[in-house]
Scaffold this active site. Sequence first.
Site, PDB file in Angstrom:
ATOM      1  N   GLU A 131       0.817  -1.209   0.000  1.00 51.98           N
ATOM      2  CA  GLU A 131       0.000   0.000   0.000  1.00 51.98           C
ATOM      3  C   GLU A 131       0.853   1.263   0.000  1.00 51.98           C
ATOM      4  O   GLU A 131       1.966   1.275   0.516  1.00 51.98           O
ATOM      5  CB  GLU A 131      -0.951   0.012   1.193  1.00 51.98           C
ATOM      6  CG  GLU A 131      -0.260   0.163   2.536  1.00 51.98           C
ATOM      7  CD  GLU A 131      -1.259   0.290   3.663  1.00 51.98           C
ATOM      8  OE1 GLU A 131      -1.694   1.430   3.939  1.00 51.98           O
ATOM      9  OE2 GLU A 131      -1.584  -0.740   4.266  1.00 51.98           O
ATOM     10  N   ARG A 142      -2.379  10.947   7.220  1.00 55.47           N
ATOM     11  CA  ARG A 142      -2.256  10.307   5.909  1.00 55.47           C
ATOM     12  C   ARG A 142      -3.551  10.321   5.115  1.00 55.47           C
ATOM     13  O   ARG A 142      -3.541  10.095   3.909  1.00 55.47           O
ATOM     14  CB  ARG A 142      -1.796   8.850   6.080  1.00 55.47           C
ATOM     15  CG  ARG A 142      -0.365   8.716   6.517  1.00 55.47           C
ATOM     16  CD  ARG A 142       0.023   7.260   6.754  1.00 55.47           C
ATOM     17  NE  ARG A 142      -0.034   6.478   5.543  1.00 55.47           N
ATOM     18  CZ  ARG A 142      -0.203   5.159   5.532  1.00 55.47           C
ATOM     19  NH1 ARG A 142      -0.366   4.488   6.648  1.00 55.47           N
ATOM     20  NH2 ARG A 142      -0.239   4.514   4.387  1.00 55.47           N
ATOM     21  N   ARG A 146      -5.600   5.629  -0.822  1.00 55.01           N
ATOM     22  CA  ARG A 146      -4.447   4.766  -1.014  1.00 55.01           C
ATOM     23  C   ARG A 146      -4.431   4.180  -2.419  1.00 55.01           C
ATOM     24  O   ARG A 146      -5.462   4.031  -3.069  1.00 55.01           O
ATOM     25  CB  ARG A 146      -4.465   3.570  -0.046  1.00 55.01           C
ATOM     26  CG  ARG A 146      -4.529   3.905   1.421  1.00 55.01           C
ATOM     27  CD  ARG A 146      -3.169   4.344   1.975  1.00 55.01           C
ATOM     28  NE  ARG A 146      -3.227   4.465   3.413  1.00 55.01           N
ATOM     29  CZ  ARG A 146      -3.665   5.543   4.056  1.00 55.01           C
ATOM     30  NH1 ARG A 146      -4.098   6.594   3.372  1.00 55.01           N
ATOM     31  NH2 ARG A 146      -3.675   5.591   5.371  1.00 55.01           N
ATOM     32  N   HIS A 161     -10.352   4.407   2.562  1.00 54.61           N
ATOM     33  CA  HIS A 161      -9.559   3.594   3.488  1.00 54.61           C
ATOM     34  C   HIS A 161     -10.006   2.141   3.501  1.00 54.61           C
ATOM     35  O   HIS A 161     -10.384   1.581   4.531  1.00 54.61           O
ATOM     36  CB  HIS A 161      -9.588   4.192   4.908  1.00 54.61           C
ATOM     37  CG  HIS A 161      -8.417   3.756   5.723  1.00 54.61           C
ATOM     38  ND1 HIS A 161      -8.524   2.778   6.673  1.00 54.61           N
ATOM     39  CD2 HIS A 161      -7.128   4.152   5.729  1.00 54.61           C
ATOM     40  CE1 HIS A 161      -7.341   2.589   7.246  1.00 54.61           C
ATOM     41  NE2 HIS A 161      -6.476   3.418   6.680  1.00 54.61           N
TER      42      HIS A 161
END
Length: 172
Positions: A131, A142, A146, A161
Amino acid sequence: MTSRNRLPARLAVLLCALVAAAGCTGADHSATATATATATAASAATATAPRPSAPRPSAPRTTAATPAPAGTWVPTDPALADVCRTRLPAQALDTLGLIARGGPYPYRSDGIVFENRENRLPRKASGYYHEYTVVTPGSADRGARRVVTGGSGEQYWTADHYDSFQEIDVRC
């Protein structure tokens, strides 16, 4: 064929059938046959011609019996939605560029093994997925976005997420 295009074609066929049923003969019959053929041809042409506003169809799925040509993108899981690479946010494209170059990455967690605990990606051996963070403007951490990569080169996008994934289609 859209419903807007079907109605005139159906009306033309119905009209021709009514004229034929009324007992047209000789020259009238050939005119009816010509009108029916013209309506049928127009109907077929509109059925097969792509509309300019319609999305282009995806490439045909391939199987082991008919492998994809070299360099062709093939989804790893037909049940998983896909997204065109060009439709991703600019930050995701930046992350994909970093992955292609091998870093350096902005977060020390980037490149770690993604365990796929949610089982939303195809099941693979542990260590298969990795990831990478996609920077979220305005986020103090963050964020939720992703890119996850697979050992065979496939790439996945999640904006929530890991609640959902889309496979990244590199063809577009």
